[in-house]
Design an enzyme around this catalytic site. Structure first.
Site, PDB file in Angstrom:
ATOM      1  N   GLU A  95       1.178  -1.428   0.341  1.00 58.31           N
ATOM      2  CA  GLU A  95      -0.007   0.169   0.079  1.00 58.31           C
ATOM      3  C   GLU A  95       0.766   1.427  -0.386  1.00 58.31           C
ATOM      4  O   GLU A  95       1.752   0.964   0.496  1.00 58.31           O
ATOM      5  CB  GLU A  95      -0.888  -0.389   0.763  1.00 58.31           C
ATOM      6  N   CYS A 116       3.624   8.515   0.407  1.00 55.29           N
ATOM      7  CA  CYS A 116       4.373   7.218   0.697  1.00 55.29           C
ATOM      8  C   CYS A 116       4.316   6.120   0.525  1.00 55.29           C
ATOM      9  O   CYS A 116       3.295   5.745   0.419  1.00 55.29           O
ATOM     10  CB  CYS A 116       3.968   7.592   2.521  1.00 55.29           C
ATOM     11  N   CYS A 123       7.642  -6.503   6.839  1.00 55.42           N
ATOM     12  CA  CYS A 123       9.054  -6.227   8.019  1.00 55.42           C
ATOM     13  C   CYS A 123       8.850  -7.561   8.652  1.00 55.42           C
ATOM     14  O   CYS A 123       8.734  -7.578   9.205  1.00 55.42           O
ATOM     15  CB  CYS A 123       8.465  -4.633   7.865  1.00 55.42           C
ATOM     16  N   CYS A 127       8.331  -4.137  15.084  1.00 54.11           N
ATOM     17  CA  CYS A 127       7.760  -3.242  15.777  1.00 54.11           C
ATOM     18  C   CYS A 127       7.230  -4.047  16.835  1.00 54.11           C
ATOM     19  O   CYS A 127       5.459  -4.533  16.317  1.00 54.11           O
ATOM     20  CB  CYS A 127       7.851  -2.318  15.664  1.00 54.11           C
ATOM     21  N   CYS A 130       3.250  -2.111  15.321  1.00 56.24           N
ATOM     22  CA  CYS A 130       3.088  -1.962  14.225  1.00 56.24           C
ATOM     23  C   CYS A 130       2.197  -3.062  12.671  1.00 56.24           C
ATOM     24  O   CYS A 130       3.014  -3.867  13.005  1.00 56.24           O
ATOM     25  CB  CYS A 130       4.875  -1.574  13.289  1.00 56.24           C
ATOM     26  N   GLY A 170       7.177  -2.344   4.823  1.00 57.43           N
ATOM     27  CA  GLY A 170       8.536  -1.909   5.398  1.00 57.43           C
ATOM     28  C   GLY A 170       9.684  -1.008   5.737  1.00 57.43           C
ATOM     29  O   GLY A 170       9.584  -0.324   6.262  1.00 57.43           O
ATOM     30  N   SER A 202      13.105   6.782   5.713  1.00 55.66           N
ATOM     31  CA  SER A 202      12.841   6.344   7.004  1.00 55.66           C
ATOM     32  C   SER A 202      13.152   5.217   7.375  1.00 55.66           C
ATOM     33  O   SER A 202      12.925   4.483   6.839  1.00 55.66           O
ATOM     34  CB  SER A 202      10.692   6.650   7.543  1.00 55.66           C
ATOM     35  N   ASN A 301      -1.487   5.871  15.790  1.00 59.11           N
ATOM     36  CA  ASN A 301      -2.750   4.940  15.396  1.00 59.11           C
ATOM     37  C   ASN A 301      -3.106   3.763  15.853  1.00 59.11           C
ATOM     38  O   ASN A 301      -2.209   3.326  15.523  1.00 59.11           O
ATOM     39  CB  ASN A 301      -2.790   5.239  13.659  1.00 59.11           C
ATOM     40  N   CYS A 344       0.641   2.753   7.530  1.00 62.80           N
ATOM     41  CA  CYS A 344       0.475   1.942   6.697  1.00 62.80           C
ATOM     42  C   CYS A 344       1.390   0.726   6.801  1.00 62.80           C
ATOM     43  O   CYS A 344       1.539   0.429   8.005  1.00 62.80           O
ATOM     44  CB  CYS A 344       2.383   2.097   5.566  1.00 62.80           C
TER      45      CYS A 344
HETATM   46  N1  SAH Z   1      10.528   0.619   8.546  1.00 61.85           N
HETATM   47  C1  SAH Z   1      10.670   2.472   8.052  1.00 61.85           C
HETATM   48  C2  SAH Z   1       9.837   2.877   7.760  1.00 61.85           C
HETATM   49  C3  SAH Z   1       8.457   2.462   7.500  1.00 61.85           C
HETATM   50  S1  SAH Z   1       7.370   2.435   9.162  1.00 61.85           S
HETATM   51  C4  SAH Z   1      10.356   3.073   9.947  1.00 61.85           C
HETATM   52  O1  SAH Z   1      10.441   2.192  11.188  1.00 61.85           O
HETATM   53  O2  SAH Z   1      10.730   4.110  10.404  1.00 61.85           O
HETATM   54  C5  SAH Z   1       7.082   4.630   9.150  1.00 61.85           C
HETATM   55  C6  SAH Z   1       6.353   5.742  10.036  1.00 61.85           C
HETATM   56  O3  SAH Z   1       5.174   5.052  11.140  1.00 61.85           O
HETATM   57  C7  SAH Z   1       8.343   4.802  10.955  1.00 61.85           C
HETATM   58  O4  SAH Z   1       8.237   6.067  12.247  1.00 61.85           O
HETATM   59  C8  SAH Z   1       6.433   3.573  12.348  1.00 61.85           C
HETATM   60  O5  SAH Z   1       7.396   3.442  13.610  1.00 61.85           O
HETATM   61  C9  SAH Z   1       5.788   4.848  12.492  1.00 61.85           C
HETATM   62  N2  SAH Z   1       4.424   3.963  12.310  1.00 61.85           N
HETATM   63  C10 SAH Z   1       4.435   2.334  12.373  1.00 61.85           C
HETATM   64  N3  SAH Z   1       3.168   2.047  13.024  1.00 61.85           N
HETATM   65  C11 SAH Z   1       2.366   2.968  13.308  1.00 61.85           C
HETATM   66  C12 SAH Z   1       0.954   3.017  13.840  1.00 61.85           C
HETATM   67  N4  SAH Z   1       0.016   2.142  14.146  1.00 61.85           N
HETATM   68  N5  SAH Z   1       1.221   4.937  14.576  1.00 61.85           N
HETATM   69  C13 SAH Z   1       2.020   5.457  13.901  1.00 61.85           C
HETATM   70  N6  SAH Z   1       2.544   5.842  13.809  1.00 61.85           N
HETATM   71  C14 SAH Z   1       3.512   3.916  12.889  1.00 61.85           C
HETATM   72 FE1  SF4 Z   2       9.043  -1.656  11.819  1.00 60.69          FE
HETATM   73 FE2  SF4 Z   2       9.207   0.292  10.517  1.00 60.69          FE
HETATM   74 FE3  SF4 Z   2       9.350  -2.209  10.073  1.00 60.69          FE
HETATM   75 FE4  SF4 Z   2       7.454  -0.911  11.072  1.00 60.69          FE
HETATM   76  S1  SF4 Z   2       8.154  -0.771   9.213  1.00 60.69           S
HETATM   77  S2  SF4 Z   2       7.937  -2.664  11.788  1.00 60.69           S
HETATM   78  S3  SF4 Z   2       8.199   0.336  11.914  1.00 60.69           S
HETATM   79  S4  SF4 Z   2      10.680  -1.312  11.316  1.00 60.69           S
END
Ligand code: SAH
Ligand code: SF4
Length: 362
Positions: A95, A116, A123, A127, A130, A170, A202, A301, A344
């Site tokens: 997406e 975005c 991924c 985290c 996420c 990712g 990012s 979120n 995303c």
């Molecule tokens: N993997 C990379 C880029 C993709 S995630 C990273 O982690 O930076 C992009 C951003 O969205 C990151 O800062 C991530 O922590 C944030 N993110 C992930 N899930 C989220 C959520 N549920 N609410 C708000 N931000 C979120």
């Molecule tokens: Fe963590 Fe970014 Fe991967 Fe989500 S997309 S699991 S925030 S590294």
């Protein structure tokens, strides 16, 4: 990229295409024609490149694949954030999000149209908060699949995109070579022509790759997902912190800041009771000050199936004011359309859950 299978024509740099066409005995102006068809006129097959000889069109179709993304779902409306769910040629879903006028995505307000984009299917970094991490890792996206997100959204929306953030599904730096290749093509005047300063990568904190990115000549921006100002808090929600702790990460950020002309951004999602206490704000301010970094606070979120939630509005504002008291350039995303603006990975997660549900109830 694999050597055995055919590769998509949009994964190649100008010089590489030039080399291949030279080997076919074609005149040098052909590459310019092909690049125009791909990135300016945006045709969808070699057959439609009508100023190329028929035999060459057939030859190109034998040499390269030429895929497009299929739009599965679009959420949102013209004036708001729109989320696109795409199906890749192999059936996988990814997406991307179109944000009409940028709501301080990396600390600056502008009238730019931002997208975005995703860099992987799922991924591997897991985290805890996420949706992408929740789904595990399937595969890296090819350079063409990264670029095609921009082409597909421009086609569907009729809007010219002028700002790219690699904040979709990712971890971009875990797919380093394909992401860099895609960025070069996104940036190149013969292709999409988007300025490097309008491209933000990012990362969750892959310290060695941050240094590698710093050594790239392009002036792309870096956003680092910090989300915790101490190892204790950060390790609790981001497993990568056990591999590269805050000290290691900040030293890689320092290296990056020393090599690039712009400031980097710390992204910090605010999760109630996890990372939103005053002491985290004080320490975050200290980290940001050392690196002259900006801070972008993002209220969490909620993700279906996960226990986390965003702090109250009051707590968010208090956290922000501690940073500002310490003279940190900080913004707080106060977005509307919370549901659609969700990070995303969630749309894909929902769709896959619905598909599974349908299978179970069928
Ligand atoms: N993997 C990379 C880029 C993709 S995630 C990273 O982690 O930076 C992009 C951003 O969205 C990151 O800062 C991530 O922590 C944030 N993110 C992930 N899930 C989220 C959520 N549920 N609410 C708000 N931000 C979120
Ligand atoms: Fe963590 Fe970014 Fe991967 Fe989500 S997309 S699991 S925030 S590294």
């Amino acid at each position: 990229m694999a050597n055995t299978a055919k590769i998509d024509v949009k994964s190649f740099q100008f010089e590489e295409l030039q080399e291949m066409l030279r080997a076919l005995g074609e005149p040098s102006y052909r590459v310019g024609q092909i690049a125009d068809w791909l990135y300016k006129k945006r045709v969808e097959s070699f057959e439609n490149m009508t100023d190329l000889p028929h035999a060459l069109r057939a030859q190109l179709a034998k040499l390269f694949t030429f895929d497009r993304l299929e739009i599965v779902r679009v959420l949102g409306s013209r004036d708001t954030t729109r989320k696109f769910l795409f199906r890749l040629a192999d059936g996988n879903l990814i997406e991307s999000v179109l944000i009409p006028a940028s709501p301080a995505l990396y600390g600056e307000k502008s009238d730019r149209r931002t997208i975005c984009i995703s860099t992987q299917v799922g991924c591997a970094y897991g985290c805890k908060f996420c949706a992408s991490g929740l789904q595990g890792f399937s595969r890296n996206l090819g350079p063409n699949e990264i670029i095609d997100q921009i082409i597909a959204i421009e086609g569907a929306s009729g809007e010219k995109i002028d700002n790219i953030v690699f904040m979709g599904m990712g971890e971009p730096l875990a797919n380093f070579s394909n992401v860099i290749r895609a960025i070069r093509i996104i940036n190149a005047p013969w292709a999409l022509g988007i300025g490097a300063r309008h491209i933000t990568v990012s990362t969750s904190g892959l310290a060695p790759q941050i240094k590698k990115l710093a050594d790239e000549p392009l002036q792309i921006r870096l956003a680092v997902s910090l989300h915790g100002a101490t190892d204790e808090v950060r390790s609790q929600i981001m497993p990568i912190n056990r591999k590269y702790n805050i000290e290691t990460l900040l030293s890689a950020c320092d290296y990056y800041a020393g090599r690039k002309k712009q400031r980097l951004t710390f992204e910090y999602i605010l999760i109630a009771g996890v990372n939103d206490a005053d002491d985290q704000a004080y320490l975050l301010a200290r980290h940001a000050k050392k690196l002259s970094a900006k801070v972008n606070l993002i209220p969490y979120n909620t993700v279906e199936g996960l226990p986390w939630s965003r702090p109250s509005r009051n707590r968010q504002e208090e956290f922000l004011s501690i940073l500002r008291t310490h003279k940190i350039a900080a913004t707080l995303r106060r977005e509307k359309g919370h549901d659609i603006d969700a990070a995303c990975g969630q749309l894909r997660l929902q769709t896959r859950r619905n598909e599974r549900q349908r299978l179970i109830t069928a």
